[in-house]
Design a protein around this motif. Sequence first.
Motif, PDB file in Angstrom:
ATOM      1  N   GLN A   7      -5.733 -77.922  53.316  1.00  0.00           N
ATOM      2  CA  GLN A   7      -5.626 -79.163  52.545  1.00  0.00           C
ATOM      3  C   GLN A   7      -4.199 -79.399  52.060  1.00  0.00           C
ATOM      4  N   GLN A  42     -13.198 -78.572  47.628  1.00  0.00           N
ATOM      5  CA  GLN A  42     -13.119 -77.618  48.724  1.00  0.00           C
ATOM      6  C   GLN A  42     -14.498 -77.413  49.306  1.00  0.00           C
ATOM      7  N   CYS A  43     -14.589 -77.482  50.628  1.00  0.00           N
ATOM      8  CA  CYS A  43     -15.857 -77.257  51.324  1.00  0.00           C
ATOM      9  C   CYS A  43     -15.928 -75.808  51.790  1.00  0.00           C
ATOM     10  N   THR A  52     -19.979 -77.756  48.662  1.00  0.00           N
ATOM     11  CA  THR A  52     -18.772 -78.512  48.365  1.00  0.00           C
ATOM     12  C   THR A  52     -18.492 -78.398  46.878  1.00  0.00           C
ATOM     13  N   LYS A  90     -18.926 -79.982  55.796  1.00  0.00           N
ATOM     14  CA  LYS A  90     -17.907 -78.975  56.092  1.00  0.00           C
ATOM     15  C   LYS A  90     -17.371 -79.159  57.510  1.00  0.00           C
ATOM     16  N   TYR A 117     -17.237 -81.898  59.189  1.00  0.00           N
ATOM     17  CA  TYR A 117     -16.358 -83.075  59.153  1.00  0.00           C
ATOM     18  C   TYR A 117     -15.016 -82.702  58.537  1.00  0.00           C
ATOM     19  N   ALA A 118     -15.048 -81.884  57.474  1.00  0.00           N
ATOM     20  CA  ALA A 118     -13.806 -81.472  56.815  1.00  0.00           C
ATOM     21  C   ALA A 118     -12.923 -80.662  57.752  1.00  0.00           C
ATOM     22  N   CYS A 119     -13.539 -79.895  58.650  1.00  0.00           N
ATOM     23  CA  CYS A 119     -12.760 -79.120  59.627  1.00  0.00           C
ATOM     24  C   CYS A 119     -12.175 -80.025  60.704  1.00  0.00           C
TER      25      CYS A 119
END
Length: 395
Positions: free
Chosen positions: A284, A316-317, A327, A350, A352-354
């Motif tokens: 991030q 943070q996920c 999350t 998560k 999607y966050a990656c």
Amino acid sequence: MNGNVEVVVVGGGYGGVMAANRLARREGVSVTLVNPRPEFVERIRLHQLVAGSDDAVEGFDTVLGGNVRLVVDAATRIDAGERRVALAGGGTVSYDYLVYAVGSGAADPGVPGAAEFAHVVSDLERAERLRSALGAAPATAPVTVVGAGPTGIETAAELAEAGRKVTLVCGDVLGPYLHPRSRGPVARRLAELGVTVIEGRGARVTEVTREAVQLEDGRVLPSVVTIWTAGFRVPELAVRSGLRTDTAGRLLTDATLTSVDDERIVAAGDAAAMTDRPFRMSCQAAVQLGAGAAATILRRIAGKTPAPVRLMFAGQCLSLGRNGGLTQFSNLDDKVNALHISGRLVAHIKEYACRFPLNQLASGARKASSRKSTDRPETPQPGHRTTPPNTRRAA
């Protein structure tokens, strides 16, 4: 500055690639990225590589602009006076500006036997060796993960979901970075997966052997495969180059990410430390710092005063296997608060966050590649190896 400007980016992680693509979009700027591997490593997926659900690599042709020259080599020293980077292959590359984005790796455990018998997940090669070690061990063999940060928790959950018998040794507390109200859902999910969590007084590792882990309180845990995830360190390139660093070896910068020693050197990612505002080592932060480093250099090229870089966080996920997660929300300054969500839906969040930072880099690569410019870097000096982008994709 008149004429073509040469920028060298040292390090091809999230921060370095983000900076390279932003810089390569500007006419009159030629960018060279120096990286020891011919492919981009998704470090946030290395625990998946270990468990066999992803290979954690992406071709640089996907994430790096086609007008960025990729030099596959390792930087060994920065000569700030001559504006030149020495490479392990014997060559050098010159610069007008340099982006210092060398990332981080596993810290020396400092525990007897750990360096010899424990595996780490911090880089591609050692994660691959760990995967091989797990493949050679019986499915019922006890596995111990040491360290209860995100890497430790995610690795333990991933392996347990794959059917491994896992013990997670936390030290004082599970997820010390989590808000106290978030630890309950994480502990429950780990219990569902069959992970044995050891925390509290005496839950510190004092020795690692080939087949066991010994704790401070005298307990001995059978462990055919031990994985050490506690602590990170940064490469010693800045120290070897005579640049000022903090006690952890991170390059000291001002609020514009400029080295306190040289305005031609700007940092991004885990290996940088603002003197007045430290930030968490993370993907991030890295993507934001990469963009900030590029903005600082571009403003200097334009004869303008760089603006302070401001990082903003929302949370943070944490993946807890492929079918669960948490999350943890935070204030914009990255201080966690009590708000959190958990469950199967979060596994999709998560994922999607990656994918999001990778998509950011791919978008930046397309924008950089669309720049029509005749300004190209000079031919590398002997000792370089310029490699075509690797097209191997994550599974």
